[in-house]
Design an enzyme around this catalytic site. Structure first.
Site, mmCIF file in Angstrom:
data_model
loop_
_atom_site.group_PDB
_atom_site.id
_atom_site.type_symbol
_atom_site.label_atom_id
_atom_site.label_comp_id
_atom_site.label_asym_id
_atom_site.label_seq_id
_atom_site.Cartn_x
_atom_site.Cartn_y
_atom_site.Cartn_z
ATOM 1 N N ASN A 112 4.978 6.240 -13.569
ATOM 2 C CA ASN A 112 5.412 7.709 -14.442
ATOM 3 C C ASN A 112 6.853 7.748 -14.252
ATOM 4 O OD1 ASN A 112 3.009 9.262 -13.907
ATOM 5 N ND2 ASN A 112 3.614 9.148 -11.270
ATOM 6 N N HIS A 155 7.271 1.378 -10.870
ATOM 7 C CA HIS A 155 5.949 1.123 -10.198
ATOM 8 C C HIS A 155 5.423 1.297 -10.728
ATOM 9 C CE1 HIS A 155 7.520 5.085 -8.832
ATOM 10 N NE2 HIS A 155 6.560 5.113 -8.385
ATOM 11 N N ARG A 214 0.511 -1.304 -0.020
ATOM 12 C CA ARG A 214 0.211 0.420 0.030
ATOM 13 C C ARG A 214 0.706 1.180 -0.163
ATOM 14 N NH1 ARG A 214 -5.352 -1.650 0.078
ATOM 15 N NH2 ARG A 214 -5.384 -4.107 1.286
ATOM 16 N N GLU A 245 8.778 10.180 -9.027
ATOM 17 C CA GLU A 245 9.536 9.853 -7.284
ATOM 18 C C GLU A 245 10.936 9.121 -6.845
ATOM 19 O OE1 GLU A 245 6.483 11.357 -4.284
ATOM 20 O OE2 GLU A 245 6.571 13.600 -5.346
ATOM 21 N N ILE A 302 1.926 4.551 0.650
ATOM 22 C CA ILE A 302 2.163 5.572 2.165
ATOM 23 C C ILE A 302 1.498 6.934 1.731
ATOM 24 C CG2 ILE A 302 4.539 7.125 1.352
ATOM 25 C CD1 ILE A 302 5.257 6.249 4.401
ATOM 26 N N HIS A 352 0.864 1.966 -10.202
ATOM 27 C CA HIS A 352 0.115 2.258 -8.968
ATOM 28 C C HIS A 352 -0.999 1.851 -9.353
ATOM 29 C CE1 HIS A 352 1.987 6.055 -7.847
ATOM 30 N NE2 HIS A 352 2.620 6.192 -8.327
#
Ligand code: DGP
Length: 116
Positions: free
Chosen positions: A88, A101, A30, A96, A32, A103
Protein backbone atom coordinates in the site's frame (compact mmCIF):
# COMPACT_ATOMS: atom_id res chain seq x y z
CA UNK A 1 15.51 12.17 7.39
CA UNK A 2 12.33 10.10 7.61
CA UNK A 3 10.83 9.41 11.01
CA UNK A 4 11.20 5.90 12.35
CA UNK A 5 8.13 3.73 12.87
CA UNK A 6 7.45 0.78 15.13
CA UNK A 7 8.89 -1.43 12.37
CA UNK A 8 12.42 -0.12 13.05
CA UNK A 9 12.05 -1.28 16.64
CA UNK A 10 10.90 -4.71 15.42
CA UNK A 11 13.95 -4.96 13.14
CA UNK A 12 16.25 -4.13 16.07
CA UNK A 13 14.27 -6.53 18.30
CA UNK A 14 13.53 -3.75 20.77
CA UNK A 15 9.86 -4.76 20.84
CA UNK A 16 8.44 -8.27 20.44
CA UNK A 17 7.28 -9.60 17.10
CA UNK A 18 6.95 -13.05 15.59
CA UNK A 19 9.94 -12.71 13.27
CA UNK A 20 9.99 -15.48 10.67
CA UNK A 21 13.03 -14.33 8.67
CA UNK A 22 15.84 -11.80 8.90
CA UNK A 23 19.00 -11.15 6.92
CA UNK A 24 21.21 -8.20 6.05
CA UNK A 25 18.59 -6.57 3.81
CA UNK A 26 15.11 -7.56 4.99
CA UNK A 27 13.05 -8.70 7.96
CA UNK A 28 9.76 -10.63 7.89
CA UNK A 29 7.27 -11.09 10.72
CA UNK A 30 3.65 -12.05 11.27
CA UNK A 31 1.10 -9.26 11.05
CA UNK A 32 -0.39 -8.32 14.42
CA UNK A 33 -3.86 -8.16 12.83
CA UNK A 34 -3.93 -11.12 10.42
CA UNK A 35 -6.46 -10.88 7.60
CA UNK A 36 -5.82 -14.48 6.44
CA UNK A 37 -4.53 -17.71 8.02
CA UNK A 38 -1.06 -16.73 6.82
CA UNK A 39 -0.35 -13.00 6.97
CA UNK A 40 3.25 -11.85 7.11
CA UNK A 41 4.97 -8.54 6.41
CA UNK A 42 8.28 -8.40 4.57
CA UNK A 43 10.12 -5.13 5.08
CA UNK A 44 13.48 -3.62 4.18
CA UNK A 45 15.84 -3.12 7.12
CA UNK A 46 16.50 0.33 5.67
CA UNK A 47 13.79 2.87 6.44
CA UNK A 48 12.05 3.66 3.16
CA UNK A 49 8.77 5.44 4.02
CA UNK A 50 6.72 4.74 0.89
CA UNK A 51 7.04 3.11 -2.52
CA UNK A 52 7.46 6.67 -3.85
CA UNK A 53 10.79 6.83 -1.98
CA UNK A 54 12.38 3.73 -3.54
CA UNK A 55 15.67 4.58 -5.26
CA UNK A 56 17.68 2.69 -7.87
CA UNK A 57 20.14 1.73 -5.12
CA UNK A 58 17.28 -0.15 -3.38
CA UNK A 59 16.70 -2.56 -6.27
CA UNK A 60 18.61 -5.44 -4.64
CA UNK A 61 16.56 -5.01 -1.47
CA UNK A 62 13.30 -4.95 -3.43
CA UNK A 63 14.35 -8.14 -5.21
CA UNK A 64 15.21 -9.76 -1.87
CA UNK A 65 11.71 -8.96 -0.61
CA UNK A 66 10.29 -11.07 -3.45
CA UNK A 67 12.67 -14.00 -3.00
CA UNK A 68 11.90 -14.02 0.73
CA UNK A 69 8.16 -13.91 -0.04
CA UNK A 70 8.58 -16.93 -2.28
CA UNK A 71 10.59 -18.80 0.37
CA UNK A 72 8.11 -18.00 3.15
CA UNK A 73 5.14 -19.05 1.00
CA UNK A 74 6.84 -22.39 0.40
CA UNK A 75 7.64 -22.86 4.09
CA UNK A 76 4.12 -21.87 5.07
CA UNK A 77 2.71 -24.47 2.65
CA UNK A 78 0.68 -21.94 0.67
CA UNK A 79 2.78 -21.70 -2.49
CA UNK A 80 0.85 -24.19 -4.63
CA UNK A 81 -2.63 -23.03 -3.66
CA UNK A 82 -1.55 -19.44 -4.15
CA UNK A 83 -1.28 -16.23 -2.22
CA UNK A 84 -1.35 -12.45 -2.59
CA UNK A 85 1.40 -9.84 -2.24
CA UNK A 86 0.29 -6.28 -1.53
CA UNK A 87 2.11 -2.99 -0.99
CA UNK A 88 0.00 0.00 0.00
CA UNK A 89 1.24 3.50 -0.79
CA UNK A 90 0.22 6.67 1.05
CA UNK A 91 -3.23 7.74 2.16
CA UNK A 92 -5.35 6.65 -0.82
CA UNK A 93 -3.49 3.33 -0.89
CA UNK A 94 -4.44 2.68 2.73
CA UNK A 95 -0.89 2.79 4.09
CA UNK A 96 -0.84 2.99 7.89
CA UNK A 97 2.82 2.38 8.72
CA UNK A 98 5.29 4.59 6.85
CA UNK A 99 8.04 2.01 6.46
CA UNK A 100 7.37 0.09 3.27
CA UNK A 101 6.13 -3.44 3.70
CA UNK A 102 4.96 -6.24 1.47
CA UNK A 103 1.91 -8.09 2.82
CA UNK A 104 2.05 -11.85 2.14
CA UNK A 105 -1.47 -13.25 2.52
CA UNK A 106 -2.66 -16.80 1.99
CA UNK A 107 -4.11 -19.96 3.47
CA UNK A 108 -7.63 -19.43 2.10
CA UNK A 109 -9.19 -18.30 -1.18
CA UNK A 110 -8.78 -14.53 -1.21
CA UNK A 111 -11.16 -13.81 -4.07
CA UNK A 112 -10.82 -10.88 -6.45
CA UNK A 113 -9.06 -7.74 -5.31
CA UNK A 114 -11.45 -5.57 -3.34
CA UNK A 115 -11.03 -1.87 -2.79
CA UNK A 116 -12.57 -0.06 0.17
P1 DGP B 1 -0.60 -0.98 5.97
O1 DGP B 1 -2.05 -0.60 6.08
O2 DGP B 1 -0.25 -1.55 4.59
O3 DGP B 1 0.33 0.14 6.38
O4 DGP B 1 -0.40 -2.19 6.96
C1 DGP B 1 0.22 -2.08 8.20
C2 DGP B 1 0.14 -3.44 8.85
O5 DGP B 1 1.07 -3.47 9.92
C3 DGP B 1 -1.21 -3.79 9.43
O6 DGP B 1 -1.73 -4.96 8.75
C4 DGP B 1 -0.95 -4.10 10.89
C5 DGP B 1 0.55 -4.26 10.96
N1 DGP B 1 1.16 -3.78 12.19
C6 DGP B 1 1.07 -2.52 12.68
N2 DGP B 1 1.75 -2.41 13.83
C7 DGP B 1 2.29 -3.64 14.06
C8 DGP B 1 3.11 -4.17 15.11
O7 DGP B 1 3.49 -3.48 16.05
N3 DGP B 1 3.46 -5.48 15.01
C9 DGP B 1 3.07 -6.26 13.96
N4 DGP B 1 3.47 -7.55 13.97
N5 DGP B 1 2.30 -5.80 12.96
C10 DGP B 1 1.91 -4.50 13.02
Amino acid sequence: MAEETIFSKIIRKEIPADIVYQDDLVTAFRDINPRAPSHMLIIPNKLIPTVNDIEAEDEATMGRMFTVARKLAEEEGIADDGYRLIMNCNNYGGQEVYHIHMHLLGGRPLGPITVG
